[in-house]
Each structure stands twice: as C-alpha cells, then as structure tokens.
Design a protein around this motif. Structure first.
Motif, PDB file in Angstrom:
ATOM      1  N   ASN A 114       5.662  11.417   3.208  1.00  9.43           N
ATOM      2  CA  ASN A 114       4.802  10.365   2.225  1.00  9.43           C
ATOM      3  C   ASN A 114       4.714   9.106   2.873  1.00  9.43           C
ATOM      4  OD1 ASN A 114       4.195   9.153  -0.417  1.00  9.43           O
ATOM      5  ND2 ASN A 114       3.927  11.421  -0.675  1.00  9.43           N
ATOM      6  N   VAL A 115       5.638   8.543   3.351  1.00 12.10           N
ATOM      7  CA  VAL A 115       5.798   7.310   3.850  1.00 12.10           C
ATOM      8  C   VAL A 115       4.701   7.024   4.919  1.00 12.10           C
ATOM      9  CG1 VAL A 115       7.329   5.655   5.186  1.00 12.10           C
ATOM     10  CG2 VAL A 115       8.130   6.590   3.298  1.00 12.10           C
ATOM     11  N   CYS A 116       4.710   8.078   6.033  1.00 13.90           N
ATOM     12  CA  CYS A 116       3.822   8.094   6.993  1.00 13.90           C
ATOM     13  C   CYS A 116       2.557   8.434   6.647  1.00 13.90           C
ATOM     14  CB  CYS A 116       4.479   8.999   8.145  1.00 13.90           C
ATOM     15  SG  CYS A 116       5.969   8.304   8.869  1.00 13.90           S
ATOM     16  N   ALA A 117       2.271   9.061   5.569  1.00  9.96           N
ATOM     17  CA  ALA A 117       0.871   9.689   5.115  1.00  9.96           C
ATOM     18  C   ALA A 117      -0.169   8.386   5.150  1.00  9.96           C
ATOM     19  CB  ALA A 117       1.155  10.250   3.860  1.00  9.96           C
ATOM     20  N   VAL A 118      -1.420   8.541   5.694  1.00 10.72           N
ATOM     21  CA  VAL A 118      -2.362   7.782   5.481  1.00 10.72           C
ATOM     22  C   VAL A 118      -3.662   8.559   4.624  1.00 10.72           C
ATOM     23  CG1 VAL A 118      -4.110   6.326   6.689  1.00 10.72           C
ATOM     24  CG2 VAL A 118      -2.049   6.617   7.610  1.00 10.72           C
ATOM     25  N   SER A 119      -4.122   7.829   3.738  1.00  8.06           N
ATOM     26  CA  SER A 119      -5.243   8.185   3.006  1.00  8.06           C
ATOM     27  C   SER A 119      -6.353   8.960   3.637  1.00  8.06           C
ATOM     28  CB  SER A 119      -5.778   7.441   1.946  1.00  8.06           C
ATOM     29  OG  SER A 119      -4.792   6.809   1.025  1.00  8.06           O
ATOM     30  N   SER A 120      -6.698   9.888   3.390  1.00  8.10           N
ATOM     31  CA  SER A 120      -7.949  10.761   4.153  1.00  8.10           C
ATOM     32  C   SER A 120      -8.923  10.135   3.607  1.00  8.10           C
ATOM     33  CB  SER A 120      -7.933  12.347   3.755  1.00  8.10           C
ATOM     34  OG  SER A 120      -8.186  12.709   2.586  1.00  8.10           O
ATOM     35  N   ASP A 121     -10.230  10.612   4.103  1.00  4.28           N
ATOM     36  CA  ASP A 121     -11.630  10.287   3.549  1.00  4.28           C
ATOM     37  C   ASP A 121     -11.768  11.094   2.213  1.00  4.28           C
ATOM     38  OD1 ASP A 121     -12.080   8.796   5.782  1.00  4.28           O
ATOM     39  OD2 ASP A 121     -13.473  10.644   6.612  1.00  4.28           O
ATOM     40  N   ALA A 211      -6.009   1.658  -0.642  1.00  6.73           N
ATOM     41  CA  ALA A 211      -6.121   1.056   0.932  1.00  6.73           C
ATOM     42  C   ALA A 211      -5.595   2.230   1.413  1.00  6.73           C
ATOM     43  CB  ALA A 211      -5.389  -0.165   1.253  1.00  6.73           C
ATOM     44  N   PRO A 212      -5.881   2.342   2.917  1.00  5.39           N
ATOM     45  CA  PRO A 212      -5.101   3.550   3.478  1.00  5.39           C
ATOM     46  C   PRO A 212      -3.792   3.737   3.443  1.00  5.39           C
ATOM     47  CG  PRO A 212      -6.360   2.341   5.054  1.00  5.39           C
ATOM     48  CD  PRO A 212      -6.433   1.497   3.715  1.00  5.39           C
ATOM     49  N   ARG A 213      -2.803   2.741   3.161  1.00 13.41           N
ATOM     50  CA  ARG A 213      -1.539   2.875   2.756  1.00 13.41           C
ATOM     51  C   ARG A 213      -1.232   2.052   1.557  1.00 13.41           C
ATOM     52  NH1 ARG A 213      -1.039   2.663   8.271  1.00 13.41           N
ATOM     53  NH2 ARG A 213      -0.163   4.342   9.196  1.00 13.41           N
TER      54      ARG A 213
END
Ligand SMILES: Cc1cc2nc3c(=O)[nH]c(=O)nc-3n(C[C@H](O)[C@H](O)[C@H](O)COP(=O)(O)OP(=O)(O)OC[C@H]3O[C@@H](n4cnc5c(N)ncnc54)[C@H](O)[C@@H]3O)c2cc1C
Length: 258
Positions: A114-121, A211-213
């Motif tokens: 979860n900490v490393c996850a970046v939002s997808s499109d 935002a992405p994160r």
C-alpha cells in the motif's frame, strides 16, 4: 498472444523466496530488475496481463517482515503485515485499513504494497498513505546505498526502487480524524480520503485520491498546488468540491476526539 501485452511465462522469471529479512535485503540488492511481490493484489494482475515483465520476482511472504511491535516509544509495522491486521491499529490508520477493498483484498494486501502503490488511470490506491502521513510515519528501506530511514513524504519523493522493510510512528496519545467517500461496490475503492492527527497542537492532515500518492495538505487551503484528475471513479470537478468538505469534517472529528 504476441506483442506488448503478451503474458510473461513463469519460466522466464527467476523467483526469489527469502526466508528472513536479511535474505530479502541480500536478494533485493540494488533493486535492479527485481519486482517485489508482497500481497500481489496489484502486481499479479499486472503480471498476468503482461503490463509488468520482470527479470526476477522477490516474494516477501516468508521473509519474516510481518508483525506490529510497540517498543521504545515507537509503533513499528512490518512491510508484509496484512492490511487486515491493521483494522484495530491506532486512529486514523485503523479507519483507512477497514475500508480498503473487502475482506479478501484486506487479507491478501500488505502495508508495504500500500505504501508503494501508485494510483492507476482507473482508481486511486494507497489509502494507508494518508493516515501514515498524518501520523508522521518514517519508512525503513533497503537498496542502493544501504539501509535508510526517511519521513514518508521524503520516501515518496525519492524512495522509488527501494525495498520497504517497515514503517514506524511515535507511540503517543493524539487526536485523530478520518473521512472518506467510497464508490458502493463489492470490491470498492476509495474515491477520496482525508486523515488527520494532532499532537501537542501540531496538526498533520493528508489526503489520498488527489494525486498519484497521498499528499500533506494545508488545512487553510487544501486545494492549493493539487492537480486533480478524472478517473473511472470520479471527476476532478467532483473531487475539488468534496475535498474541502472532508477536511472540515475531519477537523470537527479532531475537536470531538480531544
Ligand atoms: C478489488 C480491489 C480493491 C482494492 N481496493 C483498494 C482500496 O480501497 N484502497 C487501496 O488503497 N487499495 C486498494 N486496492 C489496491 C491494493 O489491493 C492495495 O493498495 C494493497 O495494499 C497493495 O498491497 P499488496 O501487498 O497487494 O501489493 P503488491 O501488489 O504486492 O505490490 C504493489 C506495489 O508495491 C511494490 N511493493 C510491495 N511491497 C513492497 C515492499 N515491501 N517494498 C518495495 N516495494 C513493494 C510492488 O512491487 C508493486 O509495485 C484494491 C485492489 C483490488 C484488487
């Protein structure tokens, strides 16, 4: 299947299965060509769809990186701790954990993922990030240059390509608040969430879904410097109207909590 989307056969990937944290760090090395697989709820669909084509996959499940400890005034949560183990954690982390996906996803997904996850499109990801930013968490990671401890916001800025070992925050009393909007669905994702924590008058407030994160917010002007975007769950227009309201709700929660 051919071309870009061709799935990677398991025979093409060297699979590393460390049985201790030290082995995991050694196998990760400088991270070059290594894809970390924790719960796999993001990585596995990407692998099977051919969106990820790793040379080697580092499976964290047996590396002894799961667990929550309270010692020396710190709460430390191992990277491989499942999200389901965080539903009774400190506020606002617990509220964020409770609303991730559903029980199947929470049991499989990990804190480190979860900490490393970046939002997808399509959807935001990383609901735990806002809560951890609010708690003033630090990240212990390994990789190029050896082991490092960074404030989470600094890790977001330049921690890409590192192996997260654990996350810590001070084990002290604080007021906390959390407010979120979800899309009603069996495996729901959070559209937008705001988490806050106040300790000795020091307020930290952060959001996911903007935002992405996750990002820290200025409570006086929460929309400042954000570049909101549309995704499959909601428009930027909707998020811009929602965010100030969630901030107001969270600040009211803090007053009630303290
Ligand atoms: C149906 C469904 C619903 C979901 N709902 C939500 C939701 O509501 N909120 C939300 O935040 N997310 C949601 N997700 C996304 C995802 O499940 C979570 O973000 C989850 O916490 C990811 O953790 P994981 O262990 O499965 O990550 P993985 O898939 O194993 O990894 C995710 C990324 O992090 C990297 N990684 C993992 N662990 C480490 C580590 N220790 N060090 C360095 N890199 C690492 C991987 O290489 C990969 O890039 C959902 C997913 C699904 C399929």
């Amino acid at each position: 299947m051919t071309g870009e989307s061709e799935p990677v056969g398991l025979n093409d990937v060297s699979v590393l299965v460390p049985s201790s944290a030290d082995e995991a760090v050694a196998a990760f090395g400088d991270g070059n060509g290594v894809t970390v697989v924790a719960g796999g709820t993001i990585v596995m669909p990407d692998l099977s769809a051919g969106r990820l084509r790793p040379k080697s996959a580092l499976l964290l499940g047996r590396a002894g990186l799961a667990g929550i400890t309270r010692a020396n005034g710190k709460v430390t949560i191992g990277a491989a701790t499942p999200v389901s183990a965080l539903v009774d954690a400190d506020a606002p982390l617990a509220q964020a954990a409770k609303h991730i996906g559903d029980i199947e996803v929470r049991s499989q997904a990990t804190l480190g993922g979860n900490v490393c996850a970046v939002s997808s499109d399509d959807t935001p990801r990383g609901d735990l990030q806002a809560a951890l930013l609010a708690l003033g968490a630090t990240v212990r990671s390994a990789g190029k240059g050896g082991e490092r401890n960074d404030a989470l916001e600094d890790f977001f800025a330049d921690g890409a390509g590192r192996l997260v070992l654990d996350v810590s925050y001070d084990d002290v009393p604080r007021q906390a608040g959390y407010a979120a909007v979800w899309r009603p669905h069996t495996h729901h994702y959070t559209i937008l969430a705001v988490a806050a924590a106040r300790r000795d008058g020091d307020l930290r407030i952060a959001a996911t879904g903007v935002a992405p994160r996750a990002v820290l917010l200025d409570p006086e002007s929460p929309l400042e410097s954000l570049e909101l975007r549309d995704d499959a769950l909601a428009s930027a227009w909707y998020r811009a109207r929602l965010l100030p309201r969630l901030v107001t709700r969270v600040l009211a929660d803090l007053e009630e909590d303290g």
